[in-house]
Design a protein around this motif. Structure first.
Motif, PDB file in Angstrom:
ATOM      1  N   TYR A  62      52.396 -18.941  -6.580  1.00 25.83           N
ATOM      2  CA  TYR A  62      51.839 -20.489  -6.679  1.00 25.83           C
ATOM      3  C   TYR A  62      50.360 -19.947  -6.910  1.00 25.83           C
ATOM      4  O   TYR A  62      49.809 -20.978  -7.804  1.00 25.83           O
ATOM      5  N   ALA A  63      49.679 -19.295  -6.146  1.00 18.89           N
ATOM      6  CA  ALA A  63      48.277 -19.018  -6.646  1.00 18.89           C
ATOM      7  C   ALA A  63      47.830 -18.909  -7.892  1.00 18.89           C
ATOM      8  O   ALA A  63      47.080 -19.125  -8.722  1.00 18.89           O
ATOM      9  N   LEU A  64      48.873 -17.793  -8.626  1.00 19.18           N
ATOM     10  CA  LEU A  64      48.798 -17.343 -10.026  1.00 19.18           C
ATOM     11  C   LEU A  64      49.061 -18.767 -10.920  1.00 19.18           C
ATOM     12  O   LEU A  64      48.318 -18.741 -12.039  1.00 19.18           O
ATOM     13  N   CYS A  65      50.007 -19.194 -10.663  1.00 22.74           N
ATOM     14  CA  CYS A  65      50.218 -20.414 -11.393  1.00 22.74           C
ATOM     15  C   CYS A  65      49.160 -21.598 -11.297  1.00 22.74           C
ATOM     16  O   CYS A  65      48.783 -22.070 -12.415  1.00 22.74           O
ATOM     17  N   GLU A  66      48.540 -21.805 -10.164  1.00 23.57           N
ATOM     18  CA  GLU A  66      47.432 -22.770 -10.333  1.00 23.57           C
ATOM     19  C   GLU A  66      46.362 -22.090 -10.985  1.00 23.57           C
ATOM     20  O   GLU A  66      45.718 -23.104 -11.764  1.00 23.57           O
ATOM     21  N   ALA A  67      45.994 -20.881 -10.766  1.00 25.50           N
ATOM     22  CA  ALA A  67      44.711 -20.326 -11.662  1.00 25.50           C
ATOM     23  C   ALA A  67      45.015 -20.391 -13.225  1.00 25.50           C
ATOM     24  O   ALA A  67      44.170 -20.391 -13.645  1.00 25.50           O
ATOM     25  N   LEU A  68      46.345 -20.407 -13.406  1.00 27.11           N
ATOM     26  CA  LEU A  68      46.722 -20.190 -14.963  1.00 27.11           C
ATOM     27  C   LEU A  68      47.096 -21.770 -15.478  1.00 27.11           C
ATOM     28  O   LEU A  68      47.416 -21.807 -16.618  1.00 27.11           O
ATOM     29  N   GLN A  69      47.251 -22.663 -14.543  1.00 32.60           N
ATOM     30  CA  GLN A  69      47.461 -23.844 -14.836  1.00 32.60           C
ATOM     31  C   GLN A  69      49.109 -23.978 -15.350  1.00 32.60           C
ATOM     32  O   GLN A  69      49.238 -24.660 -16.567  1.00 32.60           O
ATOM     33  N   LEU A  70      49.832 -23.364 -14.876  1.00 31.31           N
ATOM     34  CA  LEU A  70      51.206 -23.303 -15.164  1.00 31.31           C
ATOM     35  C   LEU A  70      51.948 -24.025 -14.128  1.00 31.31           C
ATOM     36  O   LEU A  70      51.796 -23.968 -13.308  1.00 31.31           O
ATOM     37  N   PRO A  71      53.114 -24.662 -14.676  1.00 26.12           N
ATOM     38  CA  PRO A  71      53.739 -25.663 -13.691  1.00 26.12           C
ATOM     39  C   PRO A  71      54.828 -24.467 -12.806  1.00 26.12           C
ATOM     40  O   PRO A  71      55.601 -24.098 -13.220  1.00 26.12           O
ATOM     41  N   PHE A  72      54.263 -24.670 -11.646  1.00 24.12           N
ATOM     42  CA  PHE A  72      55.098 -23.592 -10.730  1.00 24.12           C
ATOM     43  C   PHE A  72      56.605 -23.998 -10.450  1.00 24.12           C
ATOM     44  O   PHE A  72      57.317 -22.911 -10.602  1.00 24.12           O
ATOM     45  N   ILE A  73      56.943 -25.165 -10.216  1.00 27.15           N
ATOM     46  CA  ILE A  73      58.261 -25.641 -10.111  1.00 27.15           C
ATOM     47  C   ILE A  73      59.127 -25.286 -11.329  1.00 27.15           C
ATOM     48  O   ILE A  73      60.156 -24.904 -11.295  1.00 27.15           O
ATOM     49  N   GLU A  74      58.488 -25.533 -12.591  1.00 28.55           N
ATOM     50  CA  GLU A  74      58.934 -25.291 -13.771  1.00 28.55           C
ATOM     51  C   GLU A  74      59.489 -23.859 -13.861  1.00 28.55           C
ATOM     52  O   GLU A  74      60.350 -23.246 -14.240  1.00 28.55           O
ATOM     53  N   LEU A  75      58.506 -22.978 -13.525  1.00 30.30           N
ATOM     54  CA  LEU A  75      58.644 -21.536 -13.514  1.00 30.30           C
ATOM     55  C   LEU A  75      59.568 -20.922 -12.797  1.00 30.30           C
ATOM     56  O   LEU A  75      60.428 -20.134 -13.161  1.00 30.30           O
ATOM     57  N   VAL A  76      59.604 -21.346 -11.407  1.00 26.18           N
ATOM     58  CA  VAL A  76      60.581 -21.137 -10.445  1.00 26.18           C
ATOM     59  C   VAL A  76      62.082 -21.443 -10.774  1.00 26.18           C
ATOM     60  O   VAL A  76      63.055 -20.825 -10.732  1.00 26.18           O
ATOM     61  N   SER A  77      62.084 -22.708 -11.333  1.00 20.52           N
ATOM     62  CA  SER A  77      63.372 -23.217 -11.609  1.00 20.52           C
ATOM     63  C   SER A  77      64.038 -22.516 -12.978  1.00 20.52           C
ATOM     64  O   SER A  77      65.143 -22.130 -12.915  1.00 20.52           O
ATOM     65  N   GLN A  78      63.181 -22.103 -13.867  1.00 16.52           N
ATOM     66  CA  GLN A  78      63.662 -21.237 -15.082  1.00 16.52           C
ATOM     67  C   GLN A  78      64.101 -20.071 -14.659  1.00 16.52           C
ATOM     68  O   GLN A  78      65.168 -19.181 -15.069  1.00 16.52           O
ATOM     69  N   PHE A  79      63.184 -19.058 -13.580  1.00 10.58           N
ATOM     70  CA  PHE A  79      63.620 -18.135 -13.073  1.00 10.58           C
ATOM     71  C   PHE A  79      65.281 -18.040 -12.202  1.00 10.58           C
ATOM     72  O   PHE A  79      65.829 -17.401 -12.391  1.00 10.58           O
ATOM     73  N   ALA A  80      65.260 -19.073 -11.405  1.00  9.54           N
ATOM     74  CA  ALA A  80      66.523 -19.402 -10.755  1.00  9.54           C
ATOM     75  C   ALA A  80      67.757 -19.426 -11.962  1.00  9.54           C
ATOM     76  O   ALA A  80      68.623 -18.960 -11.395  1.00  9.54           O
ATOM     77  N   VAL A  81      67.427 -20.161 -12.934  1.00  8.28           N
ATOM     78  CA  VAL A  81      68.535 -20.359 -13.988  1.00  8.28           C
ATOM     79  C   VAL A  81      68.924 -18.889 -14.424  1.00  8.28           C
ATOM     80  O   VAL A  81      70.076 -18.704 -14.582  1.00  8.28           O
ATOM     81  N   GLU A  82      67.779 -18.258 -14.760  1.00  6.08           N
ATOM     82  CA  GLU A  82      68.096 -17.017 -15.373  1.00  6.08           C
ATOM     83  C   GLU A  82      68.782 -16.016 -14.467  1.00  6.08           C
ATOM     84  O   GLU A  82      69.569 -15.418 -15.182  1.00  6.08           O
ATOM     85  N   MET A  83      68.427 -16.221 -13.117  1.00  5.15           N
ATOM     86  CA  MET A  83      68.958 -14.934 -12.214  1.00  5.15           C
ATOM     87  C   MET A  83      70.450 -15.602 -12.144  1.00  5.15           C
ATOM     88  O   MET A  83      71.465 -14.652 -11.953  1.00  5.15           O
ATOM     89  N   HIS A  84      70.830 -16.983 -11.986  1.00  9.22           N
ATOM     90  CA  HIS A  84      72.199 -17.411 -12.120  1.00  9.22           C
ATOM     91  C   HIS A  84      72.830 -16.886 -13.335  1.00  9.22           C
ATOM     92  O   HIS A  84      74.211 -16.173 -12.824  1.00  9.22           O
ATOM     93  N   ARG A  85      72.549 -16.868 -14.405  1.00  9.07           N
ATOM     94  CA  ARG A  85      73.025 -16.348 -15.561  1.00  9.07           C
ATOM     95  C   ARG A  85      73.294 -14.872 -15.294  1.00  9.07           C
ATOM     96  O   ARG A  85      74.156 -14.290 -15.967  1.00  9.07           O
ATOM     97  N   GLU A  86      72.358 -14.125 -14.918  1.00 10.90           N
ATOM     98  CA  GLU A  86      72.822 -12.586 -14.707  1.00 10.90           C
ATOM     99  C   GLU A  86      73.804 -12.296 -13.621  1.00 10.90           C
ATOM    100  O   GLU A  86      74.020 -10.977 -13.634  1.00 10.90           O
ATOM    101  N   SER A  87      73.894 -13.077 -12.670  1.00 13.06           N
ATOM    102  CA  SER A  87      74.798 -12.849 -11.692  1.00 13.06           C
ATOM    103  C   SER A  87      76.234 -12.695 -12.173  1.00 13.06           C
ATOM    104  O   SER A  87      76.579 -13.351 -13.044  1.00 13.06           O
ATOM    105  N   PRO A  88      76.969 -11.685 -11.494  1.00 15.11           N
ATOM    106  CA  PRO A  88      78.205 -11.495 -11.725  1.00 15.11           C
ATOM    107  C   PRO A  88      79.192 -12.400 -11.569  1.00 15.11           C
ATOM    108  O   PRO A  88      78.904 -13.345 -10.881  1.00 15.11           O
TER     109      PRO A  88
END
Length: 84
Positions: free
Chosen positions: A58-84
């Protein structure tokens, strides 16, 4: 963490953080200071040798002005795709 195989989604997340830093022309020391981390900690996070916790992310996203929720959501979707 070096003995653990990290999922591609995690590598993608780290790449987005590094890219955000590069685009803004920040050094690791600059970003670490903004996110209230040490430069060695940020270096290990970016290298994937130390996991980033949610508060640090969260602190890194704030410092970089990156959307935290969007980044975490994309991560969750990609993790789900990688799941067997």
């Amino acid at each position: 963490m070096s003995n653990v195989r990290l999922p591609g989604a995690y590598h993608d997340l780290l790449k987005k953080l590094r890219t955000g830093r590069f685009v803004q022309g920040l050094t690791q020391a600059d970003l670490a200071r903004r996110a209230r981390l040490t430069q060695p900690t940020l270096s290990r996070i970016e290298a994937g040798t130390r996991p980033v916790n949610v508060l640090e992310l969260y602190a890194l996203c704030e410092a970089l002005q990156l959307p935290f929720i969007e980044l975490v959501s994309q991560f969750a979707v990609e993790m789900h795709r990688e799941s067997p």
